[in-house]
Design an enzyme around this catalytic site. Structure first.
Site, PDB file in Angstrom:
ATOM      1  N   PRO A  15     -94.684  21.365 -47.904  1.00 20.95           N
ATOM      2  CG  PRO A  15     -94.635  23.695 -47.685  1.00 20.95           C
ATOM      3  CD  PRO A  15     -95.219  22.467 -47.084  1.00 20.95           C
ATOM      4  CG  ASP A  28     -98.412   8.284 -42.042  1.00 24.13           C
ATOM      5  OD1 ASP A  28     -98.689   9.495 -42.071  1.00 24.13           O
ATOM      6  OD2 ASP A  28     -98.681   7.559 -41.064  1.00 24.13           O
TER       7      ASP A  28
HETATM    8  P1  IMP Z   1     -96.507  12.643 -41.042  1.00 25.72           P
HETATM    9  O1  IMP Z   1     -95.699  11.574 -41.711  1.00 25.72           O
HETATM   10  O2  IMP Z   1     -96.541  13.910 -41.824  1.00 25.72           O
HETATM   11  O3  IMP Z   1     -97.834  12.159 -40.598  1.00 25.72           O
HETATM   12  O4  IMP Z   1     -95.767  13.084 -39.715  1.00 25.72           O
HETATM   13  C1  IMP Z   1     -94.884  12.288 -39.062  1.00 25.72           C
HETATM   14  C2  IMP Z   1     -94.286  13.003 -37.867  1.00 25.72           C
HETATM   15  O5  IMP Z   1     -93.299  12.093 -37.352  1.00 25.72           O
HETATM   16  C3  IMP Z   1     -93.566  14.274 -38.191  1.00 25.72           C
HETATM   17  O6  IMP Z   1     -94.315  15.402 -37.907  1.00 25.72           O
HETATM   18  C4  IMP Z   1     -92.350  14.220 -37.282  1.00 25.72           C
HETATM   19  O7  IMP Z   1     -92.673  14.795 -36.074  1.00 25.72           O
HETATM   20  C5  IMP Z   1     -92.123  12.767 -37.018  1.00 25.72           C
HETATM   21  N1  IMP Z   1     -91.030  12.312 -37.853  1.00 25.72           N
HETATM   22  C6  IMP Z   1     -91.097  11.549 -38.972  1.00 25.72           C
HETATM   23  N2  IMP Z   1     -89.888  11.378 -39.507  1.00 25.72           N
HETATM   24  C7  IMP Z   1     -89.030  12.050 -38.711  1.00 25.72           C
HETATM   25  C8  IMP Z   1     -87.623  12.269 -38.762  1.00 25.72           C
HETATM   26  O8  IMP Z   1     -86.891  11.842 -39.659  1.00 25.72           O
HETATM   27  N3  IMP Z   1     -87.128  13.007 -37.764  1.00 25.72           N
HETATM   28  C9  IMP Z   1     -87.860  13.534 -36.773  1.00 25.72           C
HETATM   29  N4  IMP Z   1     -89.164  13.391 -36.692  1.00 25.72           N
HETATM   30  C10 IMP Z   1     -89.749  12.645 -37.648  1.00 25.72           C
END
Ligand code: IMP
Length: 212
Positions: A16, A74
């Protein structure tokens, strides 16, 4: 010039928070976003070796399942001395309970174990668009900086408190959402990896004339 992303599109995410952020970014261009979750689409397994591959897997599945253009993202944190880890496993390092304090503690201990003084790291965001006719586009935004331990700040999410972007003294966890993710009105480069990827997508696929 006609935008290649117009009308109704599907956001290939069941998260969300991501859906809200994407809707807000797309609304000024007259693009209406529904989510894969709202359409009852299944979540494909993220088996790709890198961020672009995973974003494409999600976008293709949503375009095929919905018959609409699909946008997927991603993202994750890559640490230089860890060979790019956690990388595509960034979410998984936090486990089922999404414990990012534990994930950041693991980054800290593995970096310390490496014996290297380097604290260099970067965030990556890959945005993929897939159309039902099979055409595709990808955009990758990055932001480089240093790991910061002890972690600081409570404003962001995920790994924000352990990352200080180059040219700044504060971690992402100490910055407002606007400072981190905002798209500057003067056309200058945004700060976060996700905002930078979106700027590239907007320049390529959305037209300013649609903005209200
Ligand atoms: P996904 O893109 O949903 O597979 O997850 C990427 C993961 O990378 C997230 O759960 C965050 O833990 C981390 N991540 C991605 N972008 C950020 C950001 O801008 N700040 C902090 N963590 C991030």
């Amino acid at each position: 010039m006609k935008s290649k992303l117009a009308g109704k599109i599907v956001i290939a995410s069941h998260n969300p928070g991501k859906l809200r952020e994407m809707r807000e970014l797309l609304a000024p261009y007259g693009v209406e976003a529904v989510s894969a979750g709202e359409l009852g689409l299944a979540e494909p397994e993220e088996t790709g070796a890198d961020f672009v591959a995973n974003a494409l897997i999600k976008a293709r599945a949503a375009a095929e399942g919905s018959g609409l253009p699909a946008l997927a993202d991603d993202s994750g944190l890559c640490v230089e001395v860890l060979g790019g880890a956690p990388g595509v496993f960034s979410a998984r390092w936090a486990g089922e309970s999404k414990d990012f304090a534990a994930a950041m503690a693991r980054v800290h201990s593995e970096v310390a174990k490496s014996g290297s003084p380097s604290r260099r790291a970067h965030f990556v965001s890959a945005l993929a668009v897939a159309w039902p006719d099979g055409s595709e586009a990808v955009f990758e935004g990055k932001v480089f900086g240093d790991l910061t331990f002890p972690t600081r700040g409570t404003k962001g999410f995920g790994y924000d408190p352990c990352f200080t972007p180059d040219g700044h003294e504060r971690t992402f966890g100490e910055m407002s959402a606007e400072e981190k993710h905002g798209i500057p009105a003067d056309g200058s480069e945004a700060l976060s990896h996700r905002a930078r990827a979106f700027q590239m997508l907007a320049r390529a696929l959305l037209t300013a004339s649609q903005a209200s």
